[in-house]
Scaffold this motif. Structure first.
Motif, short mmCIF file in Angstrom:
data_model
loop_
_atom_site.label_atom_id
_atom_site.label_comp_id
_atom_site.label_asym_id
_atom_site.label_seq_id
_atom_site.Cartn_x
_atom_site.Cartn_y
_atom_site.Cartn_z
N ARG A 177 45.81 33.16 34.06
CA ARG A 177 45.77 33.31 35.31
C ARG A 177 46.42 32.44 36.43
N GLU A 178 46.07 31.09 35.94
CA GLU A 178 46.45 29.89 36.71
C GLU A 178 47.98 29.76 36.41
N SER A 236 49.70 32.27 38.25
CA SER A 236 50.14 32.24 39.64
C SER A 236 50.72 30.93 40.15
N HIS A 295 53.95 30.98 42.55
CA HIS A 295 54.03 30.11 43.50
C HIS A 295 55.17 29.32 43.39
N GLU A 301 50.34 33.41 50.17
CA GLU A 301 49.48 34.11 49.29
C GLU A 301 49.41 33.46 47.95
N ALA A 302 50.53 33.26 47.49
CA ALA A 302 50.79 32.69 45.94
C ALA A 302 50.13 31.21 45.88
N ALA A 319 46.45 32.17 45.96
CA ALA A 319 46.17 32.96 44.56
C ALA A 319 45.99 31.74 43.31
N ALA A 379 42.80 29.58 44.07
CA ALA A 379 41.92 30.29 43.53
C ALA A 379 41.73 30.19 41.85
N ALA A 380 42.88 30.56 41.28
CA ALA A 380 43.00 30.79 39.84
C ALA A 380 42.47 29.40 39.28
#
Length: 1017
Positions: free
Chosen positions: A497-498, A501, A505, A570-571, A574, A577-578
């Motif tokens: 997920r990282e 994301s 990004h 937003e990217a 995210a 967070a990831a």
């Protein structure tokens, strides 16, 4: 009593455990409990009261509300209080009753209340009670104050000051009764009243009983008037009757009239008894006269009966004499036969003796023949008495000589059995000695083996702690490895997920950059659109615009750029967070792998299996070492006793062997003697038996010869005697005697007939010769007329006697009745006196008319207590009011004579007059209430045995006081610190916070529950 320490949890507004050390305030002497309204200040006092009395006044009957509403299902609820009485310290711990979730299933169940009481002794807490009922009993003995007394002298709670000061008489009595336990005086009062009622009922019963006795007396008198009085009147010539208890004679004699309407006193009953006595005397006289007439008639009738009986006897005697005369010849014949039988009876014993002697001689001759035949079997030639005597003497001597040897021969089997038993015992001892010898060889060897095994087991057991630690460490490592295995896919997913994301990004960032570039490229077209002919360019300032830029199809607006930037934000969020999630999982994975010692679950399982085996081996080795140590101790003890056991066995074996040798020698000697003496028989016993048979045969023949000779002599003597008797009694031979003999029954019958005949003649002649039969008339006399006269006289006597008995019975009943009445009247007098005294006492203790104060007994006792309380309170009230006010005990009679005795008034020295307590102002009421409360506490303390009150809590509305009154109240409370007393005040008045440096602060957390600042969890 001193309150030392309080710990509470899950109680009221307190969720978590809070501890208050009251001893820490002892140096200050006075401290303030502060906090917002509803924070839980009063709950501290509630907890103290709950710990000591399992009750909280604010929650009486609703104990389940004591548990804090903030508690989770597993949170504890308890109150623990340390307090000191005298020089002894105690600790009580209580848990209230509350609902909790069921351990299994759904729903709730009731958690029962619990309590423990401990005492500090020998540097440790020692339990003295572990059930709520036992704790309550012990605390009542230790504290010596009831709950109400405790609340009045130690916990002075809100609204309890003015309540007592302004209470009415009955309300104040209820409070004082609870504090001083005077309800027993109310029971005394009830008992006295009940006794008065009982005495009154007894008096009523006594009066009713007298009325019933008078009725019974009238019944006894009335029953005389119809039969007995008439009979008496007819006998003595008096006519009269008894009517309603009044005797009315008509012959002029005296009679006593009874007034039935008068009160039933003793004189009335005495008059009734006298009247019935007169009737009894008349009945007795009539009965005596009838008896005399009956006796005269009986005498005349008996005289005629006597003459009639004598005539009958004379006739019977003459008839019998004629009958006996006709039987004389037959009786004479019987008399001759009886005389002959008597002579035969005299000779008969000799006939019988001769016949028996002849039979005995025949029997003796036969016995002699039999004995000679038996004796011949022994081959002995002796046949006469002399030779037989010599033979029996010789046989007897030989038999006697063999008796001792026969006993020895009989004892041989027992001797042989004893020898066999000795041999068996000796063999057993030999086996025991052999076993002991073998054991003496084996024990050292076994001890050496056990020592080696014990060393090995102890070495292995020494690894037990390390093995257990290894198992524990590997168990924790395995749990961490399992956790790490679970985290690995989470880390991989988070990293994925990282990465995604980050890519998103990058794309969003590129898009923003692309849009910005395009926006720059389209800026010339935007400026060209704004150019106006003749107006200078915003960039170069020229007024001519020969070739303005044209907008392209992919032009970018500011809105497009803003949207792209939002997507980039937003990217970025995210991605962050990831990244944070991936880092968190990676850190947890790294930590778990470190705790797992960088091993997999499978690798740790292999190591854990080996470690558990090692731990089991070391545990078994420890148990084996313990067993081997016990066996080693047992074998060493056995080895120590084995030598003594061997010596004991050898000594016993030698003793038995000596005994066996001696017994064997004695047996051989006996066998030799028996062999010599048995002759040609199988044994001495067989020879003795043969000698015995020979001896018995010789003795039997000797007896038979002697008997035959004696029987011959006896027959000769009997024949000579019989011949002499036959001649003397004139019989020819013994057969004539047989013919003349009579059977004893026949002889008795003949004798009885002869005696009866002779006696009958003599009796008849004697009867005829009696003088009373000499002058009898020849004609028979008659008794019928005399019998009729006797029957009539007896009937008259019976009727008179019956009448006398009836009157006598009534007279006796009336005598008993009068005696009982006399006793009851005496008892009633004493009962009346007692009733008057008890009724007067009941009226006095109830505050009746005779009690001028209208004061009941219990109120009187409580009034004395109230006087002491007022005296104690005035000492402080004068000081607090500068001598202006003084409490007064008011025992005057109240409105409409209602019960009184517990009134309170306030004397105002400025006016010199007393007025009602509710006329005081707010501040004055507070000071008077405080003084009264402290005075009440002082008196209650003295009544409870003079206990020392080292701790006092006051929870009262100080906020209603003005500054001057508050200063006075504080000064009074400050004076209570004397002697080491500690005073706790509950208030949120700012002035008190400034004056009292020592404080116990209570705050409310953001979660809603309360905490005590500085409290130790």
């Amino acid at each position: 009593m001193r309150i030392n320490r309080l710990e509470l949890a899950g109680f009221g507004p307190y969720k978590r455990a809070q501890t208050v050390d009251f001893d820490s305030y002892s140096d200050d002497g006075i401290f303030l409990i502060t906090g917002k309204t509803g924070a839980g200040k009063s709950s501290i006092l509630d907890a103290i009261c709950f710990a000591l009395y399992n009750s909280v006044p604010r929650y009486d009957g609703t104990q389940t509300q004591l548990r804090s509403h903030h508690c989770e299902p597993d949170d504890p609820s308890y109150v623990e209080l340390d307090f000191t009485v005298g020089d002894q310290r105690y600790r009580v711990r209580r848990t209230p009753e509350y609902e909790r979730p069921k351990a299994r299933g759904t729903g709730t169940t009731m958690q029962k209340a619990d309590a423990q009481l401990s005492i500090w002794r020998d540097d440790d807490w020692q339990g003295i009670a572990a059930r709520p009922v036992d704790v309550a009993q012990e605390l009542s003995r230790v504290v010596a104050l009831s709950k109400d007394q405790f609340l009045q002298v130690i916990l002075l709670a809100q609204n309890r000051f003015q309540q007592f000061l302004l209470a009415k008489n009955d309300e104040r009595q209820a409070v004082l009764r609870t504090l001083f336990g005077t309800d027993r005086f109310e029971r005394y009062e009830t008992a006295i009243v009940e006794r008065a009622k009982a005495l009154e009922a007894e008096l009523g019963s006594a009066i009713d009983e007298l009325d019933r006795d008078r009725g019974r007396a009238r019944d006894l008198l009335g029953g005389v008037g119809q039969t007995e009085t008439v009979m008496v009147a007819s006998s003595v010539g008096v006519s009269g009757a008894v009517d309603g208890g009044v005797v009315h004679p008509v012959d002029g004699s005296t009679a006593l009239a009874l007034d039935t309407a008068a009160a039933p006193d003793l004189a009335w009953f005495a008059a009734a008894l006298a009247a019935l006595t007169e009737v009894l005397e008349h009945a007795t006289a009539e009965a005596d006269r009838a008896r005399e007439q009956a006796e005269a008639a009986s005498s005349a009738h008996q005289s005629l009966l006597t003459i009639q009986q004598r005539q009958t006897r004379r006739e019977v005697a003459l008839e019998k004499l004629a009958v006996f005369g006709a039987q004389t010849a037959e009786v004479d014949t019987s008399r001759v036969a009886l005389q002959t039988a008597v002579r035969a009876a005299a000779v008969w014993p000799h006939v019988k003796a001769r016949r028996e002697a002849a039979v005995a001689l025949d029997t003796a001759q036969a016995d002699e023949s039999t004995a000679r035949g038996a004796y011949k079997t022994f081959g002995d030639e002796a046949t006469d008495a002399a030779s037989l005597t010599a033979v029996t003497d010789e046989l007897t001597r030989t038999h006697g000589a063999l008796d001792e040897l026969l006993r020895d021969e009989t004892g041989l089997p027992a001797l042989d059995e004893s020898l066999a038993g000795l041999r068996t015992t000796i063999d057993g001892l030999d086996e025991s000695l052999a076993g002991a010898a073998a054991r003496a060889i084996d024990l050292p060897v076994r001890l050496t083996e056990i020592g080696e095994a014990l060393t090995t087991a102890k070495v292995e057991a020494g690894r037990q702690t390390d093995a257990a630690a290894t198992v524990d460490r590997l168990s924790k490592a395995r749990a961490a490895a399992v956790e790490a295995a679970g985290l690995e896919p989470k880390v991989t997913a988070a990293q994925t997920r990282e990465l995604e994301s980050a890519r998103a990004h990058t794309v969003a960032s590129g898009l923003v950059e692309q849009l910005l570039t395009a926006r720059l490229r389209g800026a010339a077209a935007d400026l060209a659109e704004k150019l106006q002919e003749g107006e200078p360019c915003a960039v170069c300032g020229a007024t001519e615009h020969p070739n303005p830029a044209q907008p392209s199809e992919d032009s970018v607006s500011d809105a497009d750029i803003d949207e792209a930037r939002d997507q980039l934000d937003e990217a970025r969020a995210a991605m962050e967070a990831a990244l944070g999630e991936a880092r968190e999982h990676a850190n947890r994975l790294t930590e778990a792998r470190a705790r797992a010692e960088q091993r997999t679950v499978e690798a740790i399982d292999e190591l854990l299996t080996d470690a558990r085996k090692a731990r089991a081996i070391s545990t078994e080795a420890a148990a084996e070492a313990t067993r081997l140590e016990r066996e080693q101790e047992t074998l060493r003890a056995e080895l120590e006793t084995l030598a003594a056991e061997q010596q004991t066995l050898r000594t016993e074996r030698d003793r038995l062997e000596t005994e066996r040798v001696a017994a064997q020698a004695r047996r051989s000697e006996l066998a030799e003697r028996i062999e010599r003496q048995r002759a040609d028989h199988d044994s001495v016993a067989s020879r003795v038996a043969a000698l015995h048979r020979h001896l018995e045969a010789a003795r039997e023949l000797e007896r038979a010869i002697d008997d035959r000779v004696a029987r011959t002599t006896a027959l000769t003597t009997a024949t000579t005697a019989l011949d002499a008797q036959l001649a003397e009694h004139k019989f020819t031979d013994e057969h004539a005697v047989d013919a003349a003999r009579l059977d004893p029954a026949d002889q008795a019958t003949i004798e009885q007939r002869i005696r009866g005949h002779e006696q009958g003649i003599a009796t008849a002649r004697a009867t005829l010769a009696e003088p009373e039969l000499a002058d009898l008339p020849d004609e028979p006399v008659s008794t019928d007329a005399a019998a009729e006269q006797l029957s009539a006289a007896r009937a008259a006597h019976s009727a008179a006697t019956e009448a006398q008995g009836s009157v006598r019975e009534r007279h006796a009943q009336l005598e008993r009745l009068v005696a009982n009445v006399e006793r009851r009247l005496a008892a009633s007098a004493a009962l009346r006196e007692e009733y008057d005294q008890v009724r007067s006492l009941a009226d006095a203790v109830q505050g009746g008319k005779t009690n001028t104060k209208r004061m009941r007994l219990e109120t009187y006792v409580l009034a004395a207590q109230l006087e002491e309380i007022v005296a104690a309170a005035n000492g402080r009230l004068r000081t607090m009011t500068s001598g202006r006010y003084e409490l007064q005990h008011d025992d005057s009679v109240q409105y409409r004579n209602t019960k009184s005795g517990l009134g309170l008034a306030i004397l105002d020295q400025h006016t010199g007059r007393a007025r009602a307590t509710h006329s005081l102002s707010g501040g004055e009421t507070f000071l008077a209430s405080l003084a009264l409360a402290l005075g009440l506490a002082e008196v209650v303390t003295n009544q409870a045995g003079g206990i020392t009150l080292d701790t006092l809590f006051v929870d009262e509305g100080f906020g209603s006081l003005d500054g001057e009154t508050l200063e006075i109240a504080m000064s009074t409370l400050d004076s209570l610190r004397a002697g080491g007393r500690t005073i706790g005040l509950i208030s949120h008045v700012e002035a008190m916070k400034e004056q009292i440096p020592a404080k116990l602060k209570i705050s409310v957390t953001d979660a809603g529950w309360s905490e005590i600042d500085g409290a130790l969890p």
